[in-house]
Design a protein around this motif. Structure first.
Motif, PDB file in Angstrom:
ATOM      1  N   PHE B 121      -6.477   4.947  -5.917  1.00 47.73           N
ATOM      2  CA  PHE B 121      -5.779   6.048  -5.255  1.00 47.73           C
ATOM      3  C   PHE B 121      -5.327   7.085  -6.274  1.00 47.73           C
ATOM      4  CE2 PHE B 121      -4.161   4.633  -0.880  1.00 47.73           C
ATOM      5  CZ  PHE B 121      -5.271   3.868  -0.661  1.00 47.73           C
ATOM      6  N   THR B 122      -4.801   6.588  -7.393  1.00 45.35           N
ATOM      7  CA  THR B 122      -4.231   7.512  -8.374  1.00 45.35           C
ATOM      8  C   THR B 122      -5.317   8.373  -8.995  1.00 45.35           C
ATOM      9  OG1 THR B 122      -2.608   5.812  -8.806  1.00 45.35           O
ATOM     10  CG2 THR B 122      -2.686   7.637 -10.351  1.00 45.35           C
ATOM     11  N   PRO B 182     -10.158  12.977  -3.281  1.00 50.57           N
ATOM     12  CA  PRO B 182      -9.384  12.345  -2.222  1.00 50.57           C
ATOM     13  C   PRO B 182      -9.785  12.898  -0.864  1.00 50.57           C
ATOM     14  CG  PRO B 182      -8.057  13.948  -3.379  1.00 50.57           C
ATOM     15  CD  PRO B 182      -9.353  13.857  -4.125  1.00 50.57           C
ATOM     16  N   GLY B 258       1.050  13.002  -2.573  1.00 52.52           N
ATOM     17  CA  GLY B 258       0.325  11.737  -2.608  1.00 52.52           C
ATOM     18  C   GLY B 258       0.666  10.913  -3.831  1.00 52.52           C
ATOM     19  N   LEU B 259       0.916  11.586  -4.946  1.00 54.33           N
ATOM     20  CA  LEU B 259       1.288  10.880  -6.170  1.00 54.33           C
ATOM     21  C   LEU B 259       2.765  10.537  -6.197  1.00 54.33           C
ATOM     22  CD1 LEU B 259      -0.664  12.711  -9.025  1.00 54.33           C
ATOM     23  CD2 LEU B 259      -0.910  10.343  -8.283  1.00 54.33           C
TER      24      LEU B 259
END
Lengths: 134, 268
Positions: B121-122, B182, B258-259
């Motif tokens: 994800f990151t 993403p 998101g982060l």
């Protein structure tokens, strides 16, 4: 040219204003996601508090409130969900996972303290939800 | 004297163009956000992922919020390439080949390796932020802000782009790289490929998904070339600039959310 500039500015403001009005309307009011939003989404079973959210084109309801100091689990239901809301991140408990298109994911939230806020987002960040213990 | 007059007219018409471009660009942005908000795109697709459902998911994804990242990047790069050299189509073919091939091969790998590799994800969020910064810079350039004000920093970046446009490798790599950008739909499909259990099924799922996103991306890239050759080219580039700056800012803010770096500002 000044006339054009003027028309342009007026049009731009109208477009932005109109879009903002439309986009900032409460998510509950938008199509097809009314069921979960208007019913109570927490329930107690065997001393555990369950909060249920629907994940599809966002998380519904967007805001939930739970009782503090009770072991709490979050149920996230996907139904044919392929969009961003399927890839769920709950940073405060270190949860991140891409959910299957149709499933119920049970996530342990521990025992939230009074005033604690649990924030979940989708991996791209455009959908979010918040659960408040109060 | 005649020269200065001509120049004056050029400047005047170019500032007229920007005043037309801003409402056009904003109208497209408004349309995009309204479509997202309307819920039209939340189709119910049940059952296991097959190549056919992946294709449909790809079609939906290509007009969804993923468009803000992948489509915006394609649009900004295409418009930039087309503005620099309107007859240069090679980078587009290479980009789309890289994207299709990369999705198919990496999907196959996911299927073959199963749970052994996870798509981070990151990493996705960081790449998304890089992509949105590229979009904002290219957008400012297309609008003409950077050209006039002679901002020092991006000059090197644009020279680099000009070199890159004529290479084979870079468009291919960017095409493959879109696999990691993403996009919720891409991630769902990656998980489907991951759990599909074999190289061939993962390959087919991701290839059909990429094929589903292809029509819109083809329109964005080759549409840019067509407009670049028409008499409306200046208006087109400036409008694209406005759209791309908007999408880039949206993707940037969403990426930071998101982060977990900033609080959510919006929920479309």
């Amino acid at each position: 040219m000044q006339k054009n500039t003027f028309i342009s500015v007026v049009l731009s403001i109208a477009i932005v204003g109109g879009a903002l009005y439309f986009v900032t309307k409460t998510p509950e009011a938008s199509l097809g996601n009314t069921e979960v939003a208007q019913t109570q989404n927490t329930e107690m079973r065997d001393g555990v508090q369950y909060v249920t959210l629907a994940a599809k084109g966002g998380y519904f309801p967007k805001l939930s409130s739970i009782k503090p100091d009770i072991p709490t689990k979050l149920i996230v239901k996907t139904s044919g969900t392929y969009d961003c809301s399927a890839s769920l991140v709950v940073r405060s408990i270190g949860f991140q996972k891409v959910l299957a298109p149709t499933q119920e994911e049970i996530i342990d939230l521990g025992t939230p303290k009074p005033g604690e806020k649990i924030q979940g987002v989708c991996s791209m960040g455009m959908y979010n939800f918040q659960i408040k213990a109060e | 004297m005649k020269n200065t007059k001509l120049q004056g007219e050029n400047e005047k018409s170019s500032s007229d163009v920007i005043w037309q471009a801003i409402p056009i660009g904003l109208a497209f942005l408004a349309l995009f956000f309204i479509v997202q908000k309307s819920g039209i795109l939340n189709l119910g697709l049940g059952g296991p992922a097959t190549p056919a459902t992946s294709f449909i998911v790809g079609l939906v994804a290509s007009v969804s919020s993923c468009l803000a990242v992948v489509g915006g990047l394609v649009l900004s790069l295409s418009a930039q390439v087309a503005e620099d050299d309107k007859d240069n189509r090679k980078p587009f073919y290479l980009f789309h080949m890289g994207r299709l091939g990369g999705f198919a091969f990496l999907g196959g790998l996911l299927g073959a390796l199963g749970g052994a590799i996870g798509v981070s994800f990151t990493l996705g969020a960081v790449l998304g932020i890089v992509a949105s910064l590229v979009m904002i810079i290219l957008g400012l350039n297309l609008v003409g802000v950077l050209n006039k004000r002679a901002v020092k920093l991006p000059a090197g970046i644009f020279d680099y782009f000009k070199k890159v446009e004529h290479q084979v490798f870079a468009p291919l790599i960017i095409g493959v790289g879109t696999f990691f950008l993403p996009c919720g739909f891409t991630q769902s499909m990656q998980v489907a490929a991951l759990s599909s259990g074999s190289f061939v099924s993962g390959f087919l799922i991701m290839l059909s998904f990429a094929l589903g996103t292809l029509p819109v991306l083809l329109v964005l890239s080759f549409g840019s070339v067509t407009f670049a050759q028409s008499k409306h080219a200046p208006l087109f580039f400036k409008s694209v600039g406005v759209v791309v700056i908007g999408l880039g800012s949206f993707a940037l803010l969403a990426g930071l959310v998101g982060l977990g770096l900033i609080d959510p500002l919006f929920n479309i």
